[in-house]
Scaffold this motif. Structure first.
Motif, short mmCIF file in Angstrom:
data_model
loop_
_atom_site.label_atom_id
_atom_site.label_comp_id
_atom_site.label_asym_id
_atom_site.label_seq_id
_atom_site.Cartn_x
_atom_site.Cartn_y
_atom_site.Cartn_z
N ALA A 106 37.70 7.15 42.80
CA ALA A 106 37.72 7.42 44.10
C ALA A 106 36.32 7.36 44.73
O ALA A 106 35.23 7.56 43.95
CB ALA A 106 38.15 8.86 44.43
N THR A 107 36.21 6.93 46.13
CA THR A 107 34.86 6.75 46.61
C THR A 107 34.35 7.92 47.17
O THR A 107 33.01 7.87 47.36
CB THR A 107 34.93 5.72 47.56
OG1 THR A 107 35.84 5.86 48.52
CG2 THR A 107 35.00 3.99 46.97
N LYS A 108 35.19 8.90 47.51
CA LYS A 108 34.74 10.07 48.17
C LYS A 108 35.62 11.28 47.84
O LYS A 108 36.76 11.02 47.52
CB LYS A 108 34.40 9.94 49.75
CG LYS A 108 35.99 9.63 50.43
CD LYS A 108 35.97 9.64 51.96
CE LYS A 108 37.05 9.52 52.69
NZ LYS A 108 36.81 9.56 54.29
N PHE A 109 35.24 12.41 48.24
CA PHE A 109 35.74 13.78 47.80
C PHE A 109 37.01 13.84 48.86
O PHE A 109 36.54 13.66 49.80
CB PHE A 109 35.06 14.79 47.84
CG PHE A 109 35.48 16.14 47.79
CD1 PHE A 109 36.16 16.83 46.83
CD2 PHE A 109 35.80 16.79 48.93
CE1 PHE A 109 36.67 17.89 46.78
CE2 PHE A 109 36.26 18.18 49.25
CZ PHE A 109 36.96 18.69 48.03
N THR A 110 37.97 14.17 48.43
CA THR A 110 39.14 14.36 49.51
C THR A 110 39.85 15.74 48.93
O THR A 110 40.20 15.93 47.92
CB THR A 110 40.42 13.22 49.33
OG1 THR A 110 39.79 12.09 49.78
CG2 THR A 110 41.30 13.50 50.31
N PRO A 111 39.82 16.90 49.92
CA PRO A 111 40.48 18.10 49.50
C PRO A 111 41.71 18.11 49.27
O PRO A 111 42.57 17.21 49.77
CB PRO A 111 40.06 18.94 50.87
CG PRO A 111 38.96 18.06 51.74
CD PRO A 111 39.24 16.76 51.40
N HIS A 112 42.05 18.79 48.31
CA HIS A 112 43.70 19.03 47.92
C HIS A 112 44.09 19.76 49.12
O HIS A 112 43.72 20.68 49.71
CB HIS A 112 43.59 19.89 46.72
CG HIS A 112 45.05 19.94 46.13
ND1 HIS A 112 46.14 20.60 46.62
CD2 HIS A 112 45.57 19.32 45.11
CE1 HIS A 112 47.21 20.53 45.97
NE2 HIS A 112 46.92 19.98 44.83
N PRO A 113 45.22 19.29 49.51
CA PRO A 113 46.04 19.83 50.65
C PRO A 113 46.30 21.28 50.42
O PRO A 113 46.29 21.99 51.68
CB PRO A 113 47.35 19.07 50.76
CG PRO A 113 47.66 18.51 49.39
CD PRO A 113 46.29 17.98 48.95
N GLU A 114 46.45 21.87 49.28
CA GLU A 114 46.55 23.52 49.12
C GLU A 114 45.27 24.02 48.39
O GLU A 114 45.34 24.96 48.07
CB GLU A 114 47.91 23.37 48.25
CG GLU A 114 49.11 22.96 48.79
CD GLU A 114 50.43 23.10 47.93
OE1 GLU A 114 50.19 23.95 46.98
OE2 GLU A 114 51.17 22.31 48.18
N GLY A 115 44.27 23.30 48.58
CA GLY A 115 42.95 23.93 47.71
C GLY A 115 42.00 24.23 48.86
O GLY A 115 42.16 24.57 49.81
N PHE A 116 40.66 23.73 48.42
CA PHE A 116 39.63 24.14 49.21
C PHE A 116 38.82 23.14 49.83
O PHE A 116 38.64 21.93 49.08
CB PHE A 116 38.57 24.91 48.43
CG PHE A 116 39.01 26.17 47.84
CD1 PHE A 116 39.21 27.32 48.52
CD2 PHE A 116 39.60 26.10 46.42
CE1 PHE A 116 39.71 28.59 47.89
CE2 PHE A 116 40.24 27.40 45.76
CZ PHE A 116 40.14 28.38 46.60
N ALA A 117 38.29 23.04 51.11
CA ALA A 117 37.81 22.07 51.85
C ALA A 117 36.29 21.52 51.44
O ALA A 117 35.75 20.66 51.65
CB ALA A 117 37.81 21.89 53.23
N SER A 118 35.71 22.66 50.97
CA SER A 118 34.33 22.53 50.61
C SER A 118 33.77 23.84 49.65
O SER A 118 34.59 24.70 49.51
CB SER A 118 33.43 22.77 51.85
OG SER A 118 33.58 23.99 52.44
N SER A 119 32.53 23.55 49.22
CA SER A 119 32.22 24.51 48.29
C SER A 119 32.12 26.11 49.15
O SER A 119 32.28 27.13 48.51
CB SER A 119 30.81 24.52 47.67
OG SER A 119 29.68 24.15 48.63
N VAL A 120 31.75 25.90 50.50
CA VAL A 120 31.79 27.39 51.20
C VAL A 120 32.93 27.92 51.23
O VAL A 120 33.17 29.20 50.85
CB VAL A 120 31.28 26.95 52.69
CG1 VAL A 120 31.47 28.32 53.51
CG2 VAL A 120 29.86 26.35 52.65
N ASP A 121 34.21 27.12 51.33
CA ASP A 121 35.41 27.73 51.28
C ASP A 121 35.76 28.60 49.76
O ASP A 121 36.26 29.58 49.62
CB ASP A 121 36.57 26.90 51.39
CG ASP A 121 36.54 26.40 53.03
OD1 ASP A 121 36.01 27.06 53.78
OD2 ASP A 121 36.92 25.54 53.08
N LEU A 122 35.25 27.70 48.94
CA LEU A 122 35.46 28.33 47.53
C LEU A 122 34.42 29.57 47.33
O LEU A 122 35.10 30.42 46.67
CB LEU A 122 35.11 27.24 46.36
CG LEU A 122 35.13 27.58 45.05
CD1 LEU A 122 36.45 27.89 44.63
CD2 LEU A 122 34.67 26.45 44.07
#
Length: 288
Positions: A106-122
């Motif tokens: 993959a060329t870039k990070f893509t959030p899991h649809p049921e996961g976290f969008a960023s480290s801030v969310d995590l």
């Protein structure tokens, strides 16, 4: 000169030979009494199970405080909850919360649809859970995806506000790189401890590739020094002296904590620590 607090980063083994190398690394470095050691995830979260096994084994056999890396890649919130429950059950108290690299191919990070969008969310998720001391990553030079020079500083402030208590930086070659970042963070209201990430250069070619991948600038004088050292057969000596000098400059500039990226090869990291006045405090008899 004050003796710094130290920590080490390991990565989980994927082969039998790599397992022996990890346990040897832990055996050599544990007597230096690090504040903690951390265990990484592979790209795309591919070593999730191996990371858990390494974390629990190191904690059990070497009596070290182990911080487990946790990323957002290819994981749902429910899966992440299962992972942190298993860590808590194993006695893990520290987590290094990261967005993580894109999966292989993959060329870039893509959030899991049921996961976290960023480290801030995590980090917010972990802070709400309340069972862990949360560490995060920081970039003293612009992340390859940063929109401007201050983007990483502002994002670190968001991680702190979300619940991170300390940050470990990407590696760099000059102390002034860290000091400029520290000053910028101070101006933006970052009060969390920022721990410099130190890369003892085991392989100059490998370090160059690593720097290119993560956006670390390589000063011309460093390139010239290693080219000359390779011709003269004194690359190891240069790596030792350069890393020790970098750590010394950081300590003299007020840094109290250093994290070493060991690459599961302990000798150079151990020698740098010895040069800084950090010596073994106990002989460990347990082995994995």
């Amino acid at each position: 000169m004050a003796t710094p607090n130290i920590s080490f980063e390991f990565f989980p083994p994927q082969t039998l030979d790599a397992s022996f190398r990890l346990w040897e690394t832990a055996q050599v470095l544990a007597p230096l009494q690090p504040n903690f050691v951390s265990v990484t995830y592979g790209a795309g979260g591919t070593t999730r199970k191996l990371t858990h096994e390494a974390v629990t084994t190191i904690g059990k056999n070497y009596g070290l405080n182990v911080a487990a890396h946790l990323t957002c890649v290819d994981a749902t919130r429910a899966e992440t909850k299962d992972i942190i429950d298993a860590y808590a059950e194993a006695g893990v108290t520290d987590i290094v919360a990261l967005r993580g690299d894109a999966p292989k191919g993959a060329t870039k990070f893509t959030p899991h649809p049921e996961g976290f969008a960023s480290s801030v969310d995590l980090i917010e998720f972990l802070a709400e859970d309340g069972r862990f001391n949360i560490r995060c990553g920081a970039y003293p030079e612009p992340h390859p995806e940063a929109t401007d020079a201050l983007a990483d500083v502002r994002f670190l402030k968001r991680k702190q506000d979300a619940g991170a208590t300390s940050a470990i930086t990407q590696f760099f070659f000059e102390a002034d790189t860290f000091f400029r970042f520290r000053d910028a963070c101070d101006k933006e209201g970052v009060t969390a401890k920022i721990i410099p990430g130190i890369l003892p250069i085991q392989s100059w070619a490998g370090a160059r590739r690593f720097a290119e991948r993560c956006g670390t600038s390589v000063p011309t004088w460093v390139i010239e020094a290693f080219e000359a050292a390779q011709r003269d057969g004194r690359e190891e000596l240069l790596a030792l002296s350069m890393c020790t000098e970098l750590c010394d400059e950081l300590i003299r500039g007020g840094v109290e904590d250093l994290q070493f990226y060991t690459l599961n090869r302990p000798t150079l990291t151990r020698d740098v620590c010895h040069a800084l006045g950090i010596t073994p405090q106990a002989r460990l008899e347990k082995v994995a």
